[in-house]
Design an enzyme around this catalytic site. Structure first.
Site, short mmCIF file in Angstrom:
data_model
loop_
_atom_site.label_atom_id
_atom_site.label_comp_id
_atom_site.label_asym_id
_atom_site.label_seq_id
_atom_site.Cartn_x
_atom_site.Cartn_y
_atom_site.Cartn_z
N VAL A 1 0.96 -1.24 0.02
CA VAL A 1 0.09 -0.11 -0.12
C VAL A 1 0.76 1.14 -0.15
CG1 VAL A 1 -2.06 -1.10 1.03
CG2 VAL A 1 -0.09 -0.03 2.60
N TYR A 2 2.02 1.11 0.20
CA TYR A 2 2.88 2.46 0.25
C TYR A 2 3.04 2.96 -1.32
CZ TYR A 2 4.48 1.08 4.80
OH TYR A 2 4.64 0.39 6.22
N SER A 3 2.59 3.91 -1.37
CA SER A 3 2.49 4.80 -2.52
C SER A 3 1.96 3.66 -3.93
CB SER A 3 3.75 5.41 -2.87
OG SER A 3 4.19 6.44 -1.97
N GLY B 1 2.47 0.83 -4.36
CA GLY B 1 3.35 -0.08 -4.90
C GLY B 1 4.49 0.57 -5.29
#
Length: 344
Positions: A61-63, A65
């Site tokens: 979920v960070y940016s 992918g």
């Protein structure tokens, strides 16, 4: 760099790990964390590896992918020298298989993470949240298949409640399925809730803590002071409500003691806050982030020395809060203390 065993496992992890949440930053939350590109990420990875910080943590979920993609490019050519840790379970889209820990979701999430990271295995794969809608045995069975296929090597959880983690461990033992060896948790001098139940559970069951946001969601950087406005460059202007709540009086009391100890030791406020965490039971590794080289080098200065017993006691006292029921009522009674010694 000190290396520690991750829970009751054979995996050795550095005392400090690098959090790649700043890599490829996009959107209001992750953009406020940072927007490190591949070239900058390579430099941060160079400095980290040279210092013995060999574990890098990210999530799908960070940016959207992008963090995994940038991290994968930054470690290319030295995969055998680093440990890659990532997470899945939080929503990544509106589809029925874009959230949770069901079999289809987990298998698809791992395959996607492997592609973005440019690797054929993940050293530590963690569930980013508990999925109450999927049977625990289904979750663990899917993880077992992924372990047996060689796509993940160790499994962990993140942000689980005590009963959720214990239920998962019991089911794993009952059915001979992979056991969580890590619990990625929020823990800091201004957020000690981890100690009330999760730390005793981790100590009893052999689950190592992988600590996120050790500086209290950016509050223990040394730039926030009593009676002064937030610095212009603080990410708290945009992200304060998204992170763990912190009482202002508690924060300033802790910062006052950190300032005193900084004057005594010549260390910085963040270094002292990180060093305190490294002395706590069950803590295997503390994840530090950095938007630039200066921040990273400052964080690296948290290891290689120790706070004195008196300094730790002062920090303990300044950061202590009364735990909620059922943790507080009987702590003052000698018999209860004899039967239930504190984890710290």
């Amino acid at each position: 760099m000190d290396y520690r065993r991750l829970g009751d496992s054979g995996l050795m992890v550095p005392a400090l790990s690098f959090g790649a949440g700043t890599f490829g930053g996009s959107g209001e939350l992750f953009g406020a964390w940072g927007n490190t590109d591949v070239e900058q990420a390579r430099r941060l990875v160079d400095i980290s590896v040279d210092a013995g910080v060999t574990m890098f943590d990210t999530a799908d979920v960070y940016s959207d992918g992008a963090s995994e993609e940038v991290l994968g490019a930054a470690v290319k050519g030295r995969r055998d020298r680093v440990l890659l840790s990532t997470k899945a379970s939080l929503p990544t889209g509106p589809g029925p298989y874009d959230a949770g820990s069901g079999r289809s979701r987990l298998i698809g999430a791992v395959e996607a993470s492997l592609r973005r990271l440019g690797t054929d295995y993940i050293d530590l794969f963690q569930l980013h949240a508990f999925d109450a809608g999927t049977p625990v045995t289904e979750v663990l069975s899917a993880l077992d298949d992924l372990v047996r296929a060689g796509k993940i090597r160790y499994v962990g959880a993140s942000n689980f409640a005590g009963w959720q983690l214990m239920k998962s461990l019991a089911e794993a033992e009952r059915h001979g399925l992979p056991r969580y060896v890590a619990h990625q948790v929020y823990y800091s001098l201004v957020g000690r809730d981890y100690e009330w139940e999760l730390m005793p559970l981790g100590r009893d069951q052999g689950v190592g803590a992988v600590v996120w946001s050790p500086l209290g969601w950016g509050r223990l950087t040394g730039k926030i002071r009593r009676g002064q406005p937030l610095p212009d460059g603080s990410r708290l202007h945009k992200t304060a409500e998204a992170g763990p709540p912190v009482d202002d009086d508690l924060l300033y009391d802790v910062v006052d003691v950190l300032d005193d100890i900084a004057a005594e030791t010549g260390r910085t406020v963040p270094q002292i806050a990180l060093n305190w965490l490294l002395s706590r039971p069950t803590v295997a590794t503390v994840i530090v982030g950095a938007r630039n080289e200066d921040q990273l080098r400052q964080n690296l200065g948290a290891v290689g020395w120790q706070l004195t017993g008196d300094q730790i006691a002062r920090l303990d006292k300044a950061s202590a809060v009364t735990p909620p029921y059922p943790y507080y009522p009987y702590y003052r009674l000698p018999d209860f203390a004899r039967l239930n010694p504190p984890a710290v």
